[in-house]
Scaffold this active site. Structure first.
Site: not given
Ligand code: FPP
Length: 247
Positions: A18, A66
């Site tokens: 996250d 998501n």
């Molecule tokens: C949370 O940050 C992260 C995600 C929703 C996606 C995670 C995906 C990756 C790191 C890339 C793809 C995955 C792989 C396995 C290669 P957020 O966007 O919710 O952050 P925030 O809460 O600060 O908005």
């Protein structure tokens, strides 16, 4: 560098990655940059876990919820996963990493599903770490799909209701054959499970670290493993008897 000398290594670590968006925000960058940097953390985390002797690493890459993000961000995340599989599959395979994907496969875009299947197929006999990618994953949805599959078997008399045990339920989940997580880490300071591995988390140690996912380094991970090693797990029992010293 390997860390097999570390004590009490969790067999299965699951991570809620996250804070990509906030990592970018505080730098005045677009959210997409946070996700890009997040992929680098993914690479480092897989290597760290493998070196430390963790047998299973599950990463929450995209949740069923998501889809409600702006379309541009959704396609950005899909693109990153595709690029990751395309660019890293050969390396992961060479490093003897086995890939498993959990989550609902029924309505995935047909440019994504074949890639995921190829990754699983190509690496199925690898024996180093198992990297479990939770993609289009939601725990309640996973449980509902398992219950539907069991109900179907019950309705045609294939299994009797008395045979519906917690072991059977575990065996019908996407994680069938994967041991329950010992440690669940969530980055960015949020303290929630957010529909991640709800059934499997029954006895997991939970750890919430302040770093945003793009800042989750090898050092942060090793620190979390050291913290885990100092915890006492009782699984509903009583503390293990302490041996008397010097008697
Ligand atoms: C949370 O940050 C992260 C995600 C929703 C996606 C995670 C995906 C990756 C790191 C890339 C793809 C995955 C792989 C396995 C290669 P957020 O966007 O919710 O952050 P925030 O809460 O600060 O908005």
């Amino acid at each position: 560098m390997t860390h097999h000398a570390l004590k009490n290594i969790p067999n299965h670590v699951a991570i809620i990655m996250d804070g990509n968006g906030r990592w970018a925000n505080v730098r005045g960058l677009p959210r997409s940059m946070g996700h890009r940097k997040g992929v680098e953390s993914v690479r480092e985390a897989v290597r760290t876990a493998a070196d430390a002797g963790v047998a299973y690493l599950t990463l929450f890459a995209f949740s069923s919820e998501n889809w409600s993000r702006p379309e541009s961000e959704v396609s950005d995340l899909m693109g990153l996963l595709k690029t990751f599989i395309r660019r890293d599959l050969a390396t992961l395979h060479k490093e003897n990493v086995r890939i498993r994907v959990i989550g609902d496969r029924s309505n995935l875009r047909d440019d994504i599903l074949p890639l995921l299947l190829e990754a699983e197929e190509k690496t199925r006999d690898n024996t180093s770490i198992t990297l479990v990618i939770a993609f289009n994953y939601g725990a309640r949805d996973e449980i509902a799909r398992a219950v539907r599959s069991i109900a179907g078997d019950v309705s045609i008399g294939l299994i009797h209701p008395a045979q519906v045990t917690s072991e059977l339920i575990s065996a019908r989940l996407d994680t069938a054959g994967i041991p329950d997580p010992d440690l669940i880490i969530r980055t960015s300071g949020e303290e929630r499970l957010s529909n991640f591995l709800l059934w499997q988390a029954a006895y997991a140690e939970l750890m919430f670290v302040p770093e945003f996912w793009p800042d989750f380094s090898r050092a942060t991970f090793l620190q979390a493993l050291a913290n885990y090693a100092g915890r006492e797990r009782r699984f509903g029992g009583v503390p293990a008897p302490t041996l008397a010293v010097g008697s």
